[in-house]
Write a protein that holds these residues in place. Structure first.
Motif, PDB file in Angstrom:
ATOM      1  N   ARG A 207       1.091  -0.676   0.098  1.00  0.00           N
ATOM      2  CA  ARG A 207      -0.020   0.447  -0.185  1.00  0.00           C
ATOM      3  C   ARG A 207       0.890   1.153   0.045  1.00  0.00           C
ATOM      4  N   THR A 208       1.856   1.321   0.317  1.00  0.00           N
ATOM      5  CA  THR A 208       2.750   1.893   0.607  1.00  0.00           C
ATOM      6  C   THR A 208       4.046   1.564  -0.270  1.00  0.00           C
ATOM      7  N   VAL A 209       4.101   2.718  -1.732  1.00  0.00           N
ATOM      8  CA  VAL A 209       5.249   2.256  -2.530  1.00  0.00           C
ATOM      9  C   VAL A 209       6.854   2.704  -2.764  1.00  0.00           C
ATOM     10  N   ILE A 210       7.679   2.638  -2.379  1.00  0.00           N
ATOM     11  CA  ILE A 210       9.079   3.371  -3.386  1.00  0.00           C
ATOM     12  C   ILE A 210       9.292   2.214  -4.289  1.00  0.00           C
ATOM     13  N   TYR A 211       9.385   3.507  -5.407  1.00  0.00           N
ATOM     14  CA  TYR A 211       9.945   3.047  -6.877  1.00  0.00           C
ATOM     15  C   TYR A 211      10.954   4.312  -7.276  1.00  0.00           C
ATOM     16  N   LYS A 212      12.089   3.414  -7.666  1.00  0.00           N
ATOM     17  CA  LYS A 212      13.690   4.009  -7.944  1.00  0.00           C
ATOM     18  C   LYS A 212      13.286   3.533  -9.451  1.00  0.00           C
ATOM     19  N   GLU A 213      14.356   4.158 -10.321  1.00  0.00           N
ATOM     20  CA  GLU A 213      14.117   3.607 -11.680  1.00  0.00           C
ATOM     21  C   GLU A 213      15.553   3.014 -11.846  1.00  0.00           C
ATOM     22  N   GLU A 214      16.705   2.832 -11.155  1.00  0.00           N
ATOM     23  CA  GLU A 214      17.660   2.846 -10.956  1.00  0.00           C
ATOM     24  C   GLU A 214      17.795   2.787  -8.966  1.00  0.00           C
ATOM     25  N   VAL A 215      18.473   1.468  -8.378  1.00  0.00           N
ATOM     26  CA  VAL A 215      18.608   1.183  -7.016  1.00  0.00           C
ATOM     27  C   VAL A 215      19.533   0.183  -6.959  1.00  0.00           C
ATOM     28  N   ASP A 216      20.537   0.126  -6.200  1.00  0.00           N
ATOM     29  CA  ASP A 216      21.913  -0.960  -5.871  1.00  0.00           C
ATOM     30  C   ASP A 216      20.750  -2.264  -6.287  1.00  0.00           C
ATOM     31  N   SER A 217      19.882  -2.773  -4.790  1.00  0.00           N
ATOM     32  CA  SER A 217      19.556  -3.508  -4.635  1.00  0.00           C
ATOM     33  C   SER A 217      17.554  -2.498  -4.142  1.00  0.00           C
TER      34      SER A 217
END
Ligand code: BTN
Length: 267
Positions: free
Chosen positions: A21-31
């Motif tokens: 329900r809570t989302v963090i979206y990143k184009e690029e991340v380490d992991s």
């Protein structure tokens, strides 16, 4: 556009109560799992989802790396804060395997199967890996991070993986809606997780898990250090151990202690 993932599309499509329900979206991340851990250390809530289009330091099990090309896979991790004993936490990985299998079957129609304990295979190729990490203290679990990597629309693998790895696109010849898949995995997870919490084991889930178990009634090779044993897999028990019949005796194999191989190919 089946091939795009955004924070908004997940928030719009997801029907869970808490997980995702809570989302963090990143184009690029380490992991995504490392990011979820950072968030958990800063007090992230139970159910926080971290997903990314690509990972530059994706982690696999046993210290391996995990290939996570951009624009094609599902790389996601979520934070759980279960009030269970540490000894029961490893089963959360099997709950994830069951959820991904059910979601792949529903969304793609492919006959996804589980290779015990938590690889998902389609046509004998690994299409998904799961890595569960836990932080505990003397008084119990602080958090668990469930990391799921699904080779949804991946078209190519590094040379060393071509024999064993596959993708849903390659096995089904259809592009998978990644956003829908993420939502269905989390919806299945939430439902199975509730069942799991009732007993703190897999009593309510083992029947379904065993239906999907690719090793069921198959010959398996158990590798424990330099020792090798051959037996017939009889399904999991309620603690998630694989029961293997060796010379007429049923031996429970505990995940993480041994490696189980089929006698043909990857499975
Ligand atoms: C395995 O070795 O089979 C487990 C692979 C787990 C990969 C996923 S991708 C999302 C999450 N982030 C990571 O760095 N690893 C997991």
């Amino acid at each position: 556009m089946g091939n795009l993932v955004t924070k908004e599309c997940i928030e719009k499509c997801i029907k869970t109560k808490i997980i995702g329900r809570t989302v963090i979206y990143k184009e690029e991340v380490d992991s995504t799992s490392t990011e979820a851990k950072r968030q958990a250390e800063q007090g992230a809530c139970h159910g926080l989802l971290v997903t990314a289009d690509t990972q530059n330091a994706g982690k696999g099990r046993r210290g391996r790396s995990w290939s996570s090309p951009k624009g094609s896979g599902i790389w996601m991790s979520f934070v759980l804060k279960p009030e269970i004993s540490c000894a029961h936490a490893s089963m959360l990985t099997l709950v994830a395997a069951l959820s991904v299998t059910a979601a792949i079957r529903e969304v793609t129609g492919l006959e996804a199967m589980i290779k015990w304990p938590n690889d998902i295979v389609v046509h004998g190729k690994k299409v998904c890996g799961i890595l569960t990490e836990m932080k505990s203290e003397a008084d119990g679990i602080r958090y668990v991070i469930v990391g799921i990597g699904i080779n949804a629309n991946v078209k190519e693998f590094p040379k060393e993986l071509t024999e064993t790895a596959g993708s849903l696109l390659m096995e089904g010849n259809k592009t998978v809606d990644r956003c829908l898949m993420i939502c269905r995995v989390l919806e299945f997870y939430e439902a199975y997780y509730e069942s799991y919490l009732k007993t703190e084991d897999l009593s309510n889930l083992m029947k379904e898990y065993n239906l999907f178990l690719v090793n069921y009634e198959k010959t398996v090779k158990i590798l424990e250090g330099s020792e090798e044993k051959i037996g017939i897999a009889k399904g999991i028990d309620k603690m998630g151990a694989l029961l293997v019949e060796i010379s007429g005796e049923i031996i429970p194999i505990v995940s993480g202690e041994v490696s189980v191989r089929g006698l043909y190919g990857y499975v």
